[in-house]
Scaffold this motif. Structure first.
Motif, PDB file in Angstrom:
ATOM      1  N   GLY A   1       4.072   1.599   2.284  1.00  0.00           N
ATOM      2  CA  GLY A   1       5.057   2.425   1.609  1.00  0.00           C
ATOM      3  C   GLY A   1       4.859   3.886   1.952  1.00  0.00           C
ATOM      4  N   SER A   2       5.960   4.600   2.099  1.00  0.00           N
ATOM      5  CA  SER A   2       5.922   6.036   2.355  1.00  0.00           C
ATOM      6  C   SER A   2       7.154   6.662   1.711  1.00  0.00           C
ATOM      7  CB  SER A   2       5.903   6.324   3.859  1.00  0.00           C
ATOM      8  OG  SER A   2       5.875   7.726   4.110  1.00  0.00           O
ATOM      9  N   ARG A   3       7.108   7.974   1.488  1.00  0.00           N
ATOM     10  CA  ARG A   3       8.280   8.633   0.922  1.00  0.00           C
ATOM     11  C   ARG A   3       9.463   8.543   1.866  1.00  0.00           C
ATOM     12  NH1 ARG A   3       5.888  14.352  -0.861  1.00  0.00           N
ATOM     13  NH2 ARG A   3       4.634  13.953   0.988  1.00  0.00           N
ATOM     14  N   LYS A   4       9.196   8.460   3.166  1.00  0.00           N
ATOM     15  CA  LYS A   4      10.250   8.280   4.159  1.00  0.00           C
ATOM     16  C   LYS A   4      10.082   6.907   4.796  1.00  0.00           C
ATOM     17  CE  LYS A   4      10.791  13.193   5.240  1.00  0.00           C
ATOM     18  NZ  LYS A   4      10.791  14.227   6.312  1.00  0.00           N
ATOM     19  N   ALA A   5      11.110   6.076   4.654  1.00  0.00           N
ATOM     20  CA  ALA A   5      11.022   4.701   5.142  1.00  0.00           C
ATOM     21  C   ALA A   5      10.728   4.642   6.633  1.00  0.00           C
ATOM     22  CB  ALA A   5      12.320   3.960   4.829  1.00  0.00           C
ATOM     23  N   GLU A   6      11.355   5.546   7.407  1.00  0.00           N
ATOM     24  CA  GLU A   6      11.161   5.500   8.856  1.00  0.00           C
ATOM     25  C   GLU A   6       9.717   5.769   9.252  1.00  0.00           C
ATOM     26  OE1 GLU A   6      13.178   9.507   7.831  1.00  0.00           O
ATOM     27  OE2 GLU A   6      13.264   7.407   7.190  1.00  0.00           O
ATOM     28  N   LYS A   7       9.024   6.595   8.490  1.00  0.00           N
ATOM     29  CA  LYS A   7       7.616   6.861   8.766  1.00  0.00           C
ATOM     30  C   LYS A   7       6.780   5.598   8.538  1.00  0.00           C
ATOM     31  CE  LYS A   7       3.844  10.042   7.586  1.00  0.00           C
ATOM     32  NZ  LYS A   7       3.430  11.191   6.721  1.00  0.00           N
ATOM     33  N   ALA A   8       7.097   4.874   7.469  1.00  0.00           N
ATOM     34  CA  ALA A   8       6.377   3.633   7.178  1.00  0.00           C
ATOM     35  C   ALA A   8       6.669   2.571   8.225  1.00  0.00           C
ATOM     36  CB  ALA A   8       6.758   3.124   5.789  1.00  0.00           C
ATOM     37  N   VAL A   9       7.920   2.490   8.672  1.00  0.00           N
ATOM     38  CA  VAL A   9       8.300   1.510   9.695  1.00  0.00           C
ATOM     39  C   VAL A   9       7.558   1.780  10.993  1.00  0.00           C
ATOM     40  CG1 VAL A   9      10.192   0.708  11.157  1.00  0.00           C
ATOM     41  CG2 VAL A   9      10.552   0.998   8.692  1.00  0.00           C
TER      42      VAL A   9
ATOM     43  N   VAL B   1       0.858  -1.179   0.000  1.00  0.00           N
ATOM     44  CA  VAL B   1       0.000   0.000   0.000  1.00  0.00           C
ATOM     45  C   VAL B   1       0.899   1.235   0.000  1.00  0.00           C
ATOM     46  CG1 VAL B   1      -1.875   1.227   1.131  1.00  0.00           C
ATOM     47  CG2 VAL B   1      -1.746  -1.272   1.290  1.00  0.00           C
ATOM     48  N   ILE B   2       0.987   1.889  -1.151  1.00  0.00           N
ATOM     49  CA  ILE B   2       1.794   3.094  -1.288  1.00  0.00           C
ATOM     50  C   ILE B   2       0.938   4.269  -0.808  1.00  0.00           C
ATOM     51  CG2 ILE B   2       3.137   4.520  -2.868  1.00  0.00           C
ATOM     52  CD1 ILE B   2       4.087   1.570  -2.559  1.00  0.00           C
ATOM     53  N   GLY B   3       1.479   5.010   0.150  1.00  0.00           N
ATOM     54  CA  GLY B   3       0.643   5.977   0.861  1.00  0.00           C
ATOM     55  C   GLY B   3      -0.021   5.301   2.038  1.00  0.00           C
ATOM     56  N   GLY B   4       0.596   4.230   2.526  1.00  0.00           N
ATOM     57  CA  GLY B   4      -0.008   3.412   3.576  1.00  0.00           C
ATOM     58  C   GLY B   4      -0.031   4.047   4.945  1.00  0.00           C
ATOM     59  N   THR B   5       0.602   5.215   5.098  1.00  0.00           N
ATOM     60  CA  THR B   5       0.534   5.903   6.382  1.00  0.00           C
ATOM     61  C   THR B   5      -0.597   6.917   6.424  1.00  0.00           C
ATOM     62  OG1 THR B   5       2.125   7.587   5.658  1.00  0.00           O
ATOM     63  CG2 THR B   5       3.021   5.625   6.731  1.00  0.00           C
ATOM     64  N   GLY B   6      -1.273   7.135   5.292  1.00  0.00           N
ATOM     65  CA  GLY B   6      -2.407   8.052   5.249  1.00  0.00           C
ATOM     66  C   GLY B   6      -3.683   7.384   5.729  1.00  0.00           C
ATOM     67  N   ALA B   7      -4.759   8.152   5.762  1.00  0.00           N
ATOM     68  CA  ALA B   7      -6.019   7.650   6.318  1.00  0.00           C
ATOM     69  C   ALA B   7      -6.581   6.484   5.510  1.00  0.00           C
ATOM     70  CB  ALA B   7      -7.038   8.784   6.402  1.00  0.00           C
ATOM     71  N   LEU B   8      -6.718   6.650   4.196  1.00  0.00           N
ATOM     72  CA  LEU B   8      -7.285   5.579   3.371  1.00  0.00           C
ATOM     73  C   LEU B   8      -6.330   4.393   3.313  1.00  0.00           C
ATOM     74  CD1 LEU B   8      -9.442   4.462   1.462  1.00  0.00           C
ATOM     75  CD2 LEU B   8      -8.277   5.635  -0.425  1.00  0.00           C
ATOM     76  N   GLY B   9      -5.056   4.665   3.062  1.00  0.00           N
ATOM     77  CA  GLY B   9      -4.086   3.584   2.943  1.00  0.00           C
ATOM     78  C   GLY B   9      -3.974   2.750   4.191  1.00  0.00           C
ATOM     79  N   SER B  10      -3.916   3.400   5.346  1.00  0.00           N
ATOM     80  CA  SER B  10      -3.781   2.647   6.596  1.00  0.00           C
ATOM     81  C   SER B  10      -5.054   1.864   6.907  1.00  0.00           C
ATOM     82  CB  SER B  10      -3.446   3.592   7.753  1.00  0.00           C
ATOM     83  OG  SER B  10      -4.471   4.551   7.948  1.00  0.00           O
ATOM     84  N   GLY B  11      -6.216   2.426   6.553  1.00  0.00           N
ATOM     85  CA  GLY B  11      -7.474   1.700   6.778  1.00  0.00           C
ATOM     86  C   GLY B  11      -7.558   0.433   5.941  1.00  0.00           C
ATOM     87  N   LEU B  12      -7.189   0.546   4.668  1.00  0.00           N
ATOM     88  CA  LEU B  12      -7.180  -0.635   3.802  1.00  0.00           C
ATOM     89  C   LEU B  12      -6.149  -1.654   4.284  1.00  0.00           C
ATOM     90  CD1 LEU B  12      -7.366   1.121   0.305  1.00  0.00           C
ATOM     91  CD2 LEU B  12      -9.208  -0.134   1.430  1.00  0.00           C
ATOM     92  N   ALA B  13      -4.953  -1.165   4.619  1.00  0.00           N
ATOM     93  CA  ALA B  13      -3.880  -2.059   5.054  1.00  0.00           C
ATOM     94  C   ALA B  13      -4.277  -2.830   6.302  1.00  0.00           C
ATOM     95  CB  ALA B  13      -2.611  -1.244   5.309  1.00  0.00           C
ATOM     96  N   ARG B  14      -4.885  -2.139   7.254  1.00  0.00           N
ATOM     97  CA  ARG B  14      -5.270  -2.781   8.518  1.00  0.00           C
ATOM     98  C   ARG B  14      -6.290  -3.889   8.274  1.00  0.00           C
ATOM     99  NH1 ARG B  14      -6.820   1.459  10.588  1.00  0.00           N
ATOM    100  NH2 ARG B  14      -4.806   2.152  11.386  1.00  0.00           N
TER     101      ARG B  14
END
Length: 235
Positions: free
Chosen positions: A35-43, A10-23
């Motif tokens: 996925g995020s532009r900054k790896a540490e944010k995604a981790v 999920v690219i943009g997986g730290t955002g609202a829609l992305g994280s909801g789908l991922a969860r």
């Protein structure tokens, strides 16, 4: 024996829609990569998500690495970042299905339909990624906050794409989310779904409702995937 589930990036997986789908996919037993532009944010987002105790640990990576790790790549990014991220993941997604959830919203008038020159964000994605990528459009009309929790969501998802087999893969991925996927024809039809996002935003604002969505009436079981009623795209 249960078939091994494909890994969803999920690219943009730290955002609202992305994280909801991922969860929700993670809870359904799918291996998920954020996925995020900054790896540490995604981790960090993945670590927080894993508190849910999913069958497979959610992983976090930079966008390009995440796109490479996924069997299916889902793009959930703001329209302003769409073009740049397509260029960033282009090489990593060759030969894969890319599900584009982008709605072409142009602030500050997000309640007004403002489609791009190429008619839709999904068509832009197909052109940018090339013919070796099967782009499928979906999820533009699902309110992100409706994905909180695990209850079914009273909303249909219009699924558009030029390859009916790729559309079916995405329709099958939507059911475990507690939503219903509906075949809506070729990728060009994504223009209608993307335009509906602004219409729904306006309805939410005018009626002060909690995340308006869409439902398709009629008995959809009567339209098999390969029938003229279901789609006119060639395999």
């Amino acid at each position: 024996m249960e078939q091994k589930k494909q890994t969803i990036a999920v690219i943009g997986g730290t955002g609202a829609l992305g994280s909801g789908l991922a969860r929700r996919w993670a809870a359904a037993g799918y291996p998920v990569v954020l996925g995020s532009r900054k790896a540490e944010k995604a981790v960090q987002a993945a670590e927080e998500m894993n508190a849910g105790g999913f069958p497979h640990a959610v992983r976090g990576m930079a966008n390009g690495e995440a796109a490479g790790a996924g069997d299916i790549v889902v793009l959930t990014v703001p329209f302003a970042h769409h073009e740049g991220i397509l260029a960033e993941i282009r090489e990593a997604v060759q030969g894969k299905i890319v599900v584009d959830a982008t709605a072409p919203l142009v602030p500050p008038k997000v309640g007004r339909v403002q489609l791009p020159e190429s008619d839709s964000a999904a068509c832009m994605a197909q052109e940018a990624l090339g013919e070796n990528v099967r782009v499928v459009s979906a999820f533009q009309n699902v309110s992100a906050h409706k994905l909180d929790g695990h209850e079914p969501v009273n909303c249909d998802v219009l699924v558009c794409g030029d390859k009916k087999e790729a559309r079916q893969v995405v329709v099958d991925l939507i059911a475990p989310l507690g939503l219903r996927g509906v075949h809506a024809g070729p990728l060009a039809n994504s223009t209608a779904a993307e335009a509906l996002t602004s219409v729904l935003i306006t309805i939410n604002r005018l009626y002060k409702t909690d995340g308006a969505g869409i439902r398709i009436t009629g008995n959809l079981e009567n339209a098999p995937v390969g029938s003229p009623q279901a789609a006119d795209a060639r395999p």
